[in-house]
Write a protein that holds these residues in place. Sequence first.
Motif, PDB file in Angstrom:
ATOM      1  N   ARG A   1     -19.350   6.112  20.129  1.00 43.75           N
ATOM      2  CA  ARG A   1     -20.854   6.152  19.858  1.00 43.75           C
ATOM      3  C   ARG A   1     -21.043   5.230  19.277  1.00 43.75           C
ATOM      4  NH1 ARG A   1     -22.043  10.352  16.607  1.00 43.75           N
ATOM      5  NH2 ARG A   1     -19.419  10.465  15.640  1.00 43.75           N
ATOM      6  N   MET A   2     -20.558   4.998  17.703  1.00 40.28           N
ATOM      7  CA  MET A   2     -20.937   3.436  17.288  1.00 40.28           C
ATOM      8  C   MET A   2     -21.341   2.127  18.250  1.00 40.28           C
ATOM      9  SD  MET A   2     -19.131   1.546  13.750  1.00 40.28           S
ATOM     10  CE  MET A   2     -20.076   0.572  12.829  1.00 40.28           C
ATOM     11  N   ILE A   3     -20.167   1.630  18.788  1.00 39.98           N
ATOM     12  CA  ILE A   3     -20.753   0.766  19.763  1.00 39.98           C
ATOM     13  C   ILE A   3     -21.874   1.277  20.554  1.00 39.98           C
ATOM     14  CG2 ILE A   3     -19.788  -0.401  22.136  1.00 39.98           C
ATOM     15  CD1 ILE A   3     -16.756   0.028  21.057  1.00 39.98           C
ATOM     16  N   VAL A   4     -22.404   2.076  21.629  1.00 42.63           N
ATOM     17  CA  VAL A   4     -23.563   2.676  22.645  1.00 42.63           C
ATOM     18  C   VAL A   4     -24.834   2.739  21.077  1.00 42.63           C
ATOM     19  CG1 VAL A   4     -24.176   4.257  23.536  1.00 42.63           C
ATOM     20  CG2 VAL A   4     -22.383   4.277  23.560  1.00 42.63           C
ATOM     21  N   GLU A   5     -24.389   3.189  20.542  1.00 43.09           N
ATOM     22  CA  GLU A   5     -25.977   3.154  19.292  1.00 43.09           C
ATOM     23  C   GLU A   5     -26.198   1.772  18.787  1.00 43.09           C
ATOM     24  OE1 GLU A   5     -27.865   5.129  14.911  1.00 43.09           O
ATOM     25  OE2 GLU A   5     -25.929   6.274  17.044  1.00 43.09           O
ATOM     26  N   SER A   6     -25.610   0.698  18.944  1.00 44.59           N
ATOM     27  CA  SER A   6     -25.297  -0.868  18.358  1.00 44.59           C
ATOM     28  C   SER A   6     -26.272  -1.552  19.661  1.00 44.59           C
ATOM     29  CB  SER A   6     -23.955  -1.558  18.268  1.00 44.59           C
ATOM     30  OG  SER A   6     -23.435  -1.420  19.285  1.00 44.59           O
ATOM     31  N   ARG A   7     -26.292  -0.841  20.338  1.00 43.81           N
ATOM     32  CA  ARG A   7     -27.249  -1.750  21.250  1.00 43.81           C
ATOM     33  C   ARG A   7     -28.500  -1.643  21.137  1.00 43.81           C
ATOM     34  NH1 ARG A   7     -26.726   0.730  26.935  1.00 43.81           N
ATOM     35  NH2 ARG A   7     -27.587   2.627  26.192  1.00 43.81           N
ATOM     36  N   ASP A   8     -28.858  -1.132  20.559  1.00 42.90           N
ATOM     37  CA  ASP A   8     -30.187  -0.612  19.697  1.00 42.90           C
ATOM     38  C   ASP A   8     -30.354  -1.115  18.897  1.00 42.90           C
ATOM     39  OD1 ASP A   8     -30.435   1.632  22.320  1.00 42.90           O
ATOM     40  OD2 ASP A   8     -30.089   2.932  21.039  1.00 42.90           O
ATOM     41  N   TYR A   9     -29.912  -1.298  18.530  1.00 40.80           N
ATOM     42  CA  TYR A   9     -30.392  -2.500  17.211  1.00 40.80           C
ATOM     43  C   TYR A   9     -29.049  -3.136  16.821  1.00 40.80           C
ATOM     44  CZ  TYR A   9     -31.178   2.603  14.739  1.00 40.80           C
ATOM     45  OH  TYR A   9     -31.929   3.916  14.796  1.00 40.80           O
ATOM     46  N   ALA A  10     -29.201  -4.429  18.158  1.00 41.85           N
ATOM     47  CA  ALA A  10     -28.202  -5.332  18.342  1.00 41.85           C
ATOM     48  C   ALA A  10     -29.427  -6.697  17.578  1.00 41.85           C
ATOM     49  CB  ALA A  10     -28.743  -6.116  19.846  1.00 41.85           C
ATOM     50  N   SER A  11     -30.548  -6.743  16.964  1.00 41.56           N
ATOM     51  CA  SER A  11     -31.773  -7.516  16.973  1.00 41.56           C
ATOM     52  C   SER A  11     -32.195  -7.335  15.049  1.00 41.56           C
ATOM     53  CB  SER A  11     -33.317  -7.203  17.458  1.00 41.56           C
ATOM     54  OG  SER A  11     -34.120  -6.097  17.470  1.00 41.56           O
ATOM     55  N   GLN A  12     -31.230  -6.172  14.609  1.00 41.89           N
ATOM     56  CA  GLN A  12     -31.090  -5.930  13.065  1.00 41.89           C
ATOM     57  C   GLN A  12     -30.251  -6.148  12.360  1.00 41.89           C
ATOM     58  OE1 GLN A  12     -33.711  -1.904  13.803  1.00 41.89           O
ATOM     59  NE2 GLN A  12     -34.526  -2.374  11.713  1.00 41.89           N
ATOM     60  N   ILE A  13     -28.866  -5.852  13.423  1.00 42.73           N
ATOM     61  CA  ILE A  13     -27.462  -5.974  12.451  1.00 42.73           C
ATOM     62  C   ILE A  13     -26.729  -6.881  13.400  1.00 42.73           C
ATOM     63  CG2 ILE A  13     -25.345  -4.732  12.181  1.00 42.73           C
ATOM     64  CD1 ILE A  13     -26.808  -2.016  12.148  1.00 42.73           C
ATOM     65  N   ARG A  14     -25.937  -8.095  12.247  1.00 42.38           N
ATOM     66  CA  ARG A  14     -25.747  -8.990  13.760  1.00 42.38           C
ATOM     67  C   ARG A  14     -24.335  -9.216  14.011  1.00 42.38           C
ATOM     68  NH1 ARG A  14     -26.198 -14.122  15.954  1.00 42.38           N
ATOM     69  NH2 ARG A  14     -25.224 -15.592  15.395  1.00 42.38           N
ATOM     70  N   TRP A  15     -23.400  -8.530  12.862  1.00 46.31           N
ATOM     71  CA  TRP A  15     -22.097  -7.955  13.264  1.00 46.31           C
ATOM     72  C   TRP A  15     -22.197  -6.754  13.179  1.00 46.31           C
ATOM     73  CZ3 TRP A  15     -18.031 -11.352  15.380  1.00 46.31           C
ATOM     74  CH2 TRP A  15     -18.752 -12.095  15.620  1.00 46.31           C
ATOM     75  N   PHE A  16     -21.568  -5.864  13.782  1.00 45.22           N
ATOM     76  CA  PHE A  16     -21.189  -4.826  14.018  1.00 45.22           C
ATOM     77  C   PHE A  16     -19.466  -4.995  13.269  1.00 45.22           C
ATOM     78  CE2 PHE A  16     -24.800  -4.695  16.582  1.00 45.22           C
ATOM     79  CZ  PHE A  16     -25.715  -3.670  15.685  1.00 45.22           C
TER      80      PHE A  16
END
Length: 303
Positions: free
Chosen positions: A244-259
């Motif tokens: 779920r974290m991976i899927v949602e990370s797509r929407d924050y790709a420009s706001q978080i450098r490293w997940f």
Amino acid sequence: MKHSRNLHKDSYPLTQLVQSYPALQPHVLIKPDGSKTIDFANPNGVKALNAALLSHYYQVKFWDMPAGYLCPPVPGRADYVHYLADLLAKDNQGEVPKGKTIRGLDIGTGANVIYPIIATRSYGWQMVGTDIDAVSIKSANAIINSNSVLTNDIDVRQQDNQRHIFSGVVKPNEYFNFCMCNPPFHQSAEQAKAVSQRKIQNLTKNKTKRGSHLSAEKQSATLNFAGQSNELWCEGGELQFIQRMIVESRDYASQIRWFSSLVSKKDNLIQIYKSLRELGITDIKTIEMAQGQKVSRFVAWRF
């Protein structure tokens, strides 16, 4: 071996720790060879040890949490922070970046807010911790507000929607250099209880042979391995949480450098890699961390 910058890579200096945190003294035991230790099956002793470590090494003089909440081992938690620092260094000419310009996000910071404490006290980073549990948020704020060394560097926010991880806590136009997460790793309360029982048996086995009072030990160890449901398990366990974290990370790709997220079960890596590749993510790092015989790891990715 622990990370080279981990302040806890050697044995615990109990004499100095007691000087920094006198409340640890009643929990110090003398072994037959004259060396000092504490009873790691006693939750009060473990909690006092962690409080002493935070006081001695990080100048955090108040650290407490409600009964029944997880008490994290400080040395292992420190490793995650230091290995993340190494990851950031690769984008900074090999130098670990320090100071308030570096911002980190801790998903599920808990009542103990341990990762933000270590991060800000080790590197001066600005940290935001999030949690779905109101009691955890209140406890974390009490720790932050009671320590002037933390007050201006750590912020905690409550996640009101259990289905979301970043949405609702990451503000518009807000930027983080990294996020970190220690996800609930069990799939059910029953599974979490079974694992705790095995830990209890391992801790009490040797003491039973020496004639110790087993029921007292079991009660103590049970408290030590306690935890709120959201800390220990979630539907689908850690794999589903990370997916779920991976899927949602797509929407924050420009706001978080490293997940990034810890992965306690190595067998989950195959499915995690698959989920990342399905989103077209190719910059993936898996970093192993050794704590004695135990090997843990975290996966990091970026778009």
